[in-house]
Design a protein around this motif. Structure first.
Motif, mmCIF file in Angstrom:
data_model
loop_
_atom_site.group_PDB
_atom_site.id
_atom_site.type_symbol
_atom_site.label_atom_id
_atom_site.label_comp_id
_atom_site.label_asym_id
_atom_site.label_seq_id
_atom_site.Cartn_x
_atom_site.Cartn_y
_atom_site.Cartn_z
ATOM 1 N N GLY A 9 -9.372 2.396 -1.994
ATOM 2 C CA GLY A 9 -8.134 1.669 -2.195
ATOM 3 C C GLY A 9 -8.267 0.654 -3.318
ATOM 4 O O GLY A 9 -9.376 0.296 -3.730
ATOM 5 N N VAL A 10 -7.140 0.193 -3.804
ATOM 6 C CA VAL A 10 -7.098 -0.807 -4.877
ATOM 7 C C VAL A 10 -6.976 -2.196 -4.258
ATOM 8 O O VAL A 10 -6.123 -2.431 -3.393
ATOM 9 C CB VAL A 10 -5.916 -0.551 -5.826
ATOM 10 C CG1 VAL A 10 -5.821 -1.654 -6.882
ATOM 11 C CG2 VAL A 10 -6.052 0.807 -6.493
ATOM 12 N N HIS A 12 -5.711 -5.767 -4.784
ATOM 13 C CA HIS A 12 -4.783 -6.548 -5.603
ATOM 14 C C HIS A 12 -5.028 -8.031 -5.316
ATOM 15 O O HIS A 12 -4.841 -8.468 -4.168
ATOM 16 C CB HIS A 12 -3.334 -6.210 -5.280
ATOM 17 C CG HIS A 12 -2.993 -4.756 -5.426
ATOM 18 N ND1 HIS A 12 -3.317 -3.817 -4.462
ATOM 19 C CD2 HIS A 12 -2.348 -4.089 -6.414
ATOM 20 C CE1 HIS A 12 -2.883 -2.641 -4.849
ATOM 21 N NE2 HIS A 12 -2.301 -2.759 -6.027
ATOM 22 N N ILE A 36 0.061 -0.914 3.020
ATOM 23 C CA ILE A 36 -0.926 -1.827 2.437
ATOM 24 C C ILE A 36 -1.424 -2.819 3.488
ATOM 25 O O ILE A 36 -0.662 -3.279 4.338
ATOM 26 C CB ILE A 36 -0.316 -2.571 1.231
ATOM 27 C CG1 ILE A 36 -0.056 -1.598 0.078
ATOM 28 C CG2 ILE A 36 -1.214 -3.709 0.763
ATOM 29 C CD1 ILE A 36 0.600 -2.234 -1.136
ATOM 30 N N LEU A 92 -10.623 -0.835 2.177
ATOM 31 C CA LEU A 92 -10.744 -0.327 0.810
ATOM 32 C C LEU A 92 -11.595 0.938 0.776
ATOM 33 O O LEU A 92 -11.260 1.909 0.093
ATOM 34 C CB LEU A 92 -11.357 -1.398 -0.094
ATOM 35 C CG LEU A 92 -10.475 -2.611 -0.402
ATOM 36 C CD1 LEU A 92 -11.300 -3.705 -1.068
ATOM 37 C CD2 LEU A 92 -9.294 -2.217 -1.289
ATOM 38 N N ARG A 96 -7.440 2.575 1.709
ATOM 39 C CA ARG A 96 -6.221 1.794 1.898
ATOM 40 C C ARG A 96 -6.156 0.659 0.879
ATOM 41 O O ARG A 96 -7.136 -0.059 0.668
ATOM 42 C CB ARG A 96 -6.180 1.214 3.319
ATOM 43 C CG ARG A 96 -4.839 0.597 3.693
ATOM 44 C CD ARG A 96 -4.839 0.126 5.137
ATOM 45 N NE ARG A 96 -3.532 -0.404 5.507
ATOM 46 C CZ ARG A 96 -3.280 -1.036 6.652
ATOM 47 N NH1 ARG A 96 -4.258 -1.210 7.535
ATOM 48 N NH2 ARG A 96 -2.068 -1.484 6.915
ATOM 49 N N HIS A 97 -4.994 0.489 0.258
ATOM 50 C CA HIS A 97 -4.818 -0.606 -0.690
ATOM 51 C C HIS A 97 -4.760 -1.936 0.056
ATOM 52 O O HIS A 97 -4.341 -2.009 1.221
ATOM 53 C CB HIS A 97 -3.536 -0.431 -1.501
ATOM 54 C CG HIS A 97 -3.488 0.828 -2.308
ATOM 55 N ND1 HIS A 97 -4.589 1.332 -2.962
ATOM 56 C CD2 HIS A 97 -2.451 1.681 -2.587
ATOM 57 C CE1 HIS A 97 -4.244 2.442 -3.596
ATOM 58 N NE2 HIS A 97 -2.968 2.676 -3.381
ATOM 59 N N ALA A 181 -0.345 -0.528 -6.719
ATOM 60 C CA ALA A 181 -0.763 0.869 -6.782
ATOM 61 C C ALA A 181 0.113 1.703 -5.861
ATOM 62 O O ALA A 181 0.531 1.235 -4.797
ATOM 63 C CB ALA A 181 -2.229 0.994 -6.383
#
Length: 202
Positions: A9-10, A12, A36, A92, A96-97, A181
């Motif tokens: 995941g990204v 942020h 998210i 992550l 999962r973001h 994302a």
């Protein structure tokens, strides 16, 4: 191994000065993007201090948790310690973001430990920030301006996306959501249920 890296995941990192409206944008995103994870931070300040919902923890307990590796990420800012439970790292890794209300002090550590990373820099004109901070009743507008003048420079780099929150909140929220994302494959991976459980407990 390549497929596994692609599945991550990204992270942020939402950063910006006091009064810029990070919490309002995160609240909008929480409603719009239930896929998210929005982890709750552990902070060495009382639970009734105002601001975001957080887990209050004594400084001594925080240090013990940090030493035990209970935090995926932790840092200090404005005389306080901030920590994010390891559920964030689990999420992550499971693809999962994550959207995290972070601090500029945490950016370098997060970049080194978690990739991919997107830094969402929320910005607004200084006069607007000073008015918003003064409206909280804890500082005068002049004191707020002086504090903003002492703030460190914002992060830079190719992973930084600037969100202008100096105007209508709806416009800033639309830009914020566009910077996130896109949703990933919803198929669950090992560890995702554990991440969700840890987050609920925190």
């Amino acid at each position: 191994m390549t497929d596994r890296l692609r599945a991550r995941g990204v992270l942020h990192l939402v950063v910006g000065p006091s009064g810029v409206g990070k919490d309002a944008l995160i609240d909008r995103a929480r409603v719009a993007r239930p896929d998210i994870l929005f982890p709750r931070r552990w902070i060495t300040r009382s639970a009734d201090a105002g601001g975001e919902a957080h887990v209050a923890v004594a400084p001594e307990a925080f240090e013990a948790m940090a030493a035990a590796g209970d935090f995926a990420l932790h840092w200090r800012a404005h005389g306080l310690a901030y920590g994010v439970p390891r559920a964030m790292a689990d999420a992550l890794g499971a693809g999962r973001h994550v959207v995290l209300n972070a601090s500029r002090a945490a950016v370098a550590q997060a970049r080194a430990q978690f990739q991919p990373v997107r830094v969402l820099l929320v910005a607004a004109p200084p006069e607007a920030l000073a008015r918003r901070i003064a409206a909280r009743g804890r500082e005068t507008e002049a004191e707020a301006r002086a504090r903003l003048d002492r703030a460190p420079p914002p992060p830079t780099g190719p992973d930084v996306r600037t969100i202008d929150n100096g105007g209508a909140l709806d416009d800033a929220a639309a830009a914020f959501l566009a910077a996130l994302a896109p949703p990933v494959d919803p198929e669950p991976e090992a560890g995702q249920s554990r991440s969700r459980l840890m987050e609920e407990r925190s």
